[in-house]
Design an enzyme around this catalytic site. Structure first.
Site, PDB file in Angstrom:
ATOM      1  CB  CYS A   1      -0.900  29.716 -18.032  1.00 46.13           C
ATOM      2  SG  CYS A   1      -0.066  30.969 -17.050  1.00 46.13           S
ATOM      3  CD  GLU A   2      -1.883  23.325 -18.900  1.00 48.37           C
ATOM      4  OE1 GLU A   2      -2.709  22.394 -18.903  1.00 48.37           O
ATOM      5  OE2 GLU A   2      -0.683  23.182 -19.117  1.00 48.37           O
TER       6      GLU A   2
ATOM      7  N   PRO B   1       0.834  -1.217   0.000  1.00 47.90           N
ATOM      8  CG  PRO B   1       0.122  -0.922   2.214  1.00 47.90           C
ATOM      9  CD  PRO B   1       0.869  -1.875   1.308  1.00 47.90           C
ATOM     10  N   GLY B   2       0.493   2.226  -0.805  1.00 44.43           N
ATOM     11  CA  GLY B   2       1.170   3.525  -0.794  1.00 44.43           C
ATOM     12  C   GLY B   2       0.172   4.574  -0.331  1.00 44.43           C
ATOM     13  NE  ARG B   3      -4.403   5.811  -4.434  1.00 48.01           N
ATOM     14  CZ  ARG B   3      -4.163   6.647  -5.444  1.00 48.01           C
ATOM     15  NH1 ARG B   3      -4.516   7.903  -5.341  1.00 48.01           N
ATOM     16  NH2 ARG B   3      -3.621   6.218  -6.558  1.00 48.01           N
TER      17      ARG B   3
ATOM     18  CE1 TYR C   1       1.624   7.384  -6.292  1.00 50.34           C
ATOM     19  CE2 TYR C   1      -0.333   7.094  -4.953  1.00 50.34           C
ATOM     20  CZ  TYR C   1       0.784   6.572  -5.562  1.00 50.34           C
ATOM     21  OH  TYR C   1       1.066   5.248  -5.437  1.00 50.34           O
TER      22      TYR C   1
ATOM     23  CE1 TYR D   1      -3.247   9.371 -12.925  1.00 48.40           C
ATOM     24  CE2 TYR D   1      -3.495  10.266 -10.715  1.00 48.40           C
ATOM     25  CZ  TYR D   1      -2.702   9.704 -11.698  1.00 48.40           C
ATOM     26  OH  TYR D   1      -1.386   9.480 -11.439  1.00 48.40           O
TER      27      TYR D   1
HETATM   28  C1  PLP Z   1       2.042   2.359  -7.411  1.00 48.53           C
HETATM   29  C2  PLP Z   1       2.364   1.007  -6.932  1.00 48.53           C
HETATM   30  C3  PLP Z   1       1.957   0.609  -5.662  1.00 48.53           C
HETATM   31  C4  PLP Z   1       1.151   1.469  -4.742  1.00 48.53           C
HETATM   32  O1  PLP Z   1      -0.056   1.919  -5.238  1.00 48.53           O
HETATM   33  P1  PLP Z   1      -1.056   2.689  -4.249  1.00 48.53           P
HETATM   34  O2  PLP Z   1      -2.230   2.980  -5.083  1.00 48.53           O
HETATM   35  O3  PLP Z   1      -0.358   3.923  -3.809  1.00 48.53           O
HETATM   36  O4  PLP Z   1      -1.315   1.778  -3.109  1.00 48.53           O
HETATM   37  C5  PLP Z   1       2.336  -0.642  -5.229  1.00 48.53           C
HETATM   38  N1  PLP Z   1       3.069  -1.464  -6.015  1.00 48.53           N
HETATM   39  C6  PLP Z   1       3.473  -1.107  -7.253  1.00 48.53           C
HETATM   40  C7  PLP Z   1       4.288  -2.044  -8.045  1.00 48.53           C
HETATM   41  C8  PLP Z   1       3.123   0.136  -7.749  1.00 48.53           C
HETATM   42  O5  PLP Z   1       3.517   0.461  -8.977  1.00 48.53           O
END
Ligand code: PLP
Length: 438
Positions: free
Chosen positions: A357-358, A289-291, A387, A330
């Site tokens: 400027c868009e 997980p990132g987000r 992000y 997106y």
């Molecule tokens: C972007 C990415 C993630 C994380 O995605 P999230 O939407 O931020 O959880 C995990 N693994 C890979 C390989 C990615 O490219």
């Protein structure tokens, strides 16, 4: 006359905004605008929630969501692993001494510099994404380099096409379809043929901002079947399975929430069932997980430059697509609110737009704001931890905002504001012409 008339603050629709124990007006006064604020306790508690939901799994934070030294230090302290996808991200991890064995290197087009950075730091696992990469990595890698292969499980993620990564016809991963030239079987054979590489597992990532747990469950089943296929075809039992990240977050009230408990339960059951069915040992699970770790911990604060009342009302602020390109990329939707609480004005729908400027430079469309909003007011946009800083740009030569960590009313600058000197630093006004001849 009522008490509310004498004390307008008692009549407010919303109280003045407080973030991680700090009044937001004071944060803005101290650090300027626009500024990204990130709630340290919120990041740490999300990290813990993941580790508690999946105690046997490895949880790797996807660094690309928010890659600054301060945040990576918190992530390391919480015992998470780390996804990287460039020499730059590896350098950032290295700057905080992030344990190399807990780092993975991803990407569909790793450069020789990326490979060299990973090998030099001893990055634990490299996830290969093409036959060319395998051929390039083999001679560079130290003996025993662990490698995983990225697979396209052909699972539609039900998300924006730009962040859907698990189906045929996009650039990531090896196909399971053996009629496709770069398919998984060829990748496995290629890795096994490189004496320096040790194939330890398979990886997939079906996309980002995916709220449906059944999509991940389907990917888990397909990946378990693929582990069985690799064992049957090549006689190797792979012990690691990485199901990627992409767990959705609610950017606005009413957006679907990702059910982490349900995910943990269903993935565990699906894998146990499929592995038993195929007579496979249960692989070590990694998720990325990132987000979901950082998005909701972030908030960006802007100052209103102008309010233009025409057929629509445009609230223009001192940032925009350079600090948040997601609406333009997106069609992402955000909420926005006024930082001051005291207003009796009624709320009417307005568009919060940026300074670039868009005309696509929109931060939040159709959000209810008090009709007395005026130049100089502060606007807060929640859920900007992922992000935003990492996707920022210098468009229009606007310096990027600082990233400020906040915890229990105490703020620490993690990344300072970009100055005009920073913007001029790479210019070479007295650059020497170099003759390039055949
Ligand atoms: C972007 C990415 C993630 C994380 O995605 P999230 O939407 O931020 O959880 C995990 N693994 C890979 C390989 C990615 O490219």
């Amino acid at each position: 006359m009522t008490l509310a008339d004498i004390l307008p603050s008692l009549a407010c629709a919303e109280p003045e905004l407080v973030f991680a124990g700090a009044p937001v007006g004071r944060l803005a006064a101290r650090f300027g605008t626009p500024a990204h604020f990130i709630d340290e306790d919120a990041v740490r508690s999300r990290a813990r929630a993941y580790r508690e939901a999946l105690p046997d799994a490895e949880v790797a934070f996807a660094g690309k969501a928010l890659c600054t030294a301060g945040v990576l230090r918190w992530i390391a302290e919480e015992g998470l692993s780390l996804d990287t996808c460039s020499a730059g991200e590896i350098a950032m991890a290295r700057s905080v001494g992030f344990p190399a064995e807990r780092i993975l290197l991803h990407g569909n087009a790793k450069t020789p510099e990326d490979f060299k950075a990973a090998i030099e730091y001893g990055v634990g696992r490299i996830v290969v994404d093409s036959l060319d990469e395998i051929a390039q990595l083999g001679p560079l890698a130290r003996a025993g380099q662990q490698v995983m292969i990225r697979v396209t499980p052909d699972v539609a993620a039900d998300t924006h096409a730009a962040i859907s990564t698990g189906t045929e016809g996009q650039k990531f991963g090896f196909s399971l379809d053996r009629s496709v030239p770069e398919n998984l079987d060829r990748a496995v054979a290629a890795v096994l043929a490189q004496p320096s590489l040790r194939l330890t597992g398979l990886h997939c990532h079906i996309g980002s901002q995916v709220s449906r747990v059944d999509r991940f469950e389907l990917a888990a089943r397909k990946m378990a079947a693929t582990l069985a296929h690799v064992r049957e075809t090549f006689g190797v039992t792979l012990r690691q399975l990485d199901l990627g990240g992409g767990h959705a977050v609610a950017y606005r009230e009413g957006d679907p929430e990702f059910d982490l408990g349900g995910y943990a339960r269903r993935i565990r059951i699906a894998l146990a069932f499929e592995c038993t069915r195929h007579g496979l040992p249960l692989p070590r699970l990694t998720i990325e997980p990132g987000r979901a770790i950082v998005a909701s911990a972030g908030m960006t604060v802007y100052r209103v430059c102008s309010v233009k009342r025409g057929s629509r009302t445009f609230v223009a602020v001192d940032g925009g697509m350079s600090d948040n390109p997601r609406p333009a990329l997106y069609g992402a939707r955000y909420h926005a609110r006024l930082v001051r609480g005291h207003t009796k004005a009624s709320h009417v729908p307005m568009s919060v737009v940026g300074r670039h400027c868009e005309s696509g430079d929109v931060l939040a469309e159709n959000v209810p704001l008090p009709s007395d909003v005026h130049a100089g007011d502060l606007i807060a946009v929640p859920c900007t931890g992922a992000y935003h800083h990492s996707l920022g740009s210098n468009y229009n030569l606007v310096g990027r905002p600082p990233v400020v960590g906040v915890r229990a009313g105490t703020a620490t600058v993690l990344v300072r504001r970009e100055s005009e000197d920073d913007l001029l630093r790479r210019e070479c006004p007295a650059g020497m012409p170099v003759e390039i001849t055949a």
